[in-house]
Design a protein around this motif. Structure first.
Motif: not given
Length: 260
Positions: A89-93, A95-103
């Protein structure tokens, strides 16, 4: 505020803290960071990343300092469905990480406040379940399908830590060491040697959590050659000194979400 370190079987290790200062390190677990009070700044593969919620993939170099901000961080066992959910769902393969937009989730914040009032297993699980629901990830089971690998993982879960040799492990499932190592990597995405090391670190923390053993005793009982070997491995995996973690921590043992 002191670190509160929570050990959850083979599923994850997590903490609420405002006192992390880690060196550059990488490990085979996924790592989730959530800023409770504000956005966080993490260095990932030399890049400064800012976000309220950040997930770092396995084996990606990173370092992190909380400053005086309260942060929730979770090390996630890579064969779990929770890890698979975050990866898909969230990790960019690349870049090796993901920034999750949480409210701002009022229910999750309520459970967070409740946990700090009670410091017990039920309130912690209520907080994490609310958080996972907000992030739309699941944590119900493991992703491994090969029965032989299941058997190996289960035996490691129950072992006395006297012998972690790959030869002994391969004999359990009547395969050669090279073949079992290949299948394990294929099924889990991580080398068997790294999984064994992860298991040993978790066992050491459980022993230390009991308050009955010294670092030296915990090291020997979990299969390390010495206390210094445990300390070195922990520093490589977490970027922090194990003596510092123990000195500044309160502990809560929480049941795992699922079993193999």
């Amino acid at each position: 505020m002191e670190v509160i370190l929570l050990i959850i079987s083979n599923n994850h290790i997590s903490s609420f803290t405002n006192s992390i200062q880690s060196n550059k390190h990488k490990h085979w677990m996924l790592q989730l960071f959530i800023g409770i009070e504000d956005s966080l700044n993490i260095t990932i593969d030399g890049n400064d990343i800012e976000g309220k919620c950040i997930i770092v993939d396995s084996n990606i170099e990173h370092c992190f300092s909380t400053g005086e901000k309260i942060c929730f961080t979770m090390l996630i066992e890579p064969t779990s469905s929770l890890a698979l959910s975050f990866k898909s769902k969230y990790i960019d393969k690349i870049k090796g990480y993901g920034i999750i937009d949480i409210h701002n989730n009022k229910h999750t914040q309520k459970e967070y406040i409740n946990f700090f009032k009670n410091h017990d297993e039920k309130s912690y699980l209520n907080f994490t379940n609310s958080m996972f629901e907000c992030l739309n990830v699941t944590q119900d089971n493991y992703t491994v399908v090969d029965k032989r690998i299941h058997k190996i993982m289960q035996r490691l879960n129950e072992c006395d830590c006297h012998d972690h040799s790959i030869k002994k492990i391969s004999n359990m499932v009547f395969l050669s060491p090279s073949r079992v190592s290949h299948i394990f990597k294929e099924q889990t995405g991580m080398p068997l040697k790294s999984y064994i090391l992860l298991h040993k670190i978790q066992k050491a923390y459980f022993l230390l959590l009991s308050g009955k053993y010294s670092i030296t005793d915990a090291a020997m009982m979990s299969g390390f050659d010495s206390a210094s070997h445990l300390a070195y491995t922990n520093k490589c995996m977490t970027g922090m000194n194990i003596s510092g973690i123990l000195k500044n921590s309160k502990f809560l043992k929480v049941s795992n979400y699922s079993k193999i």
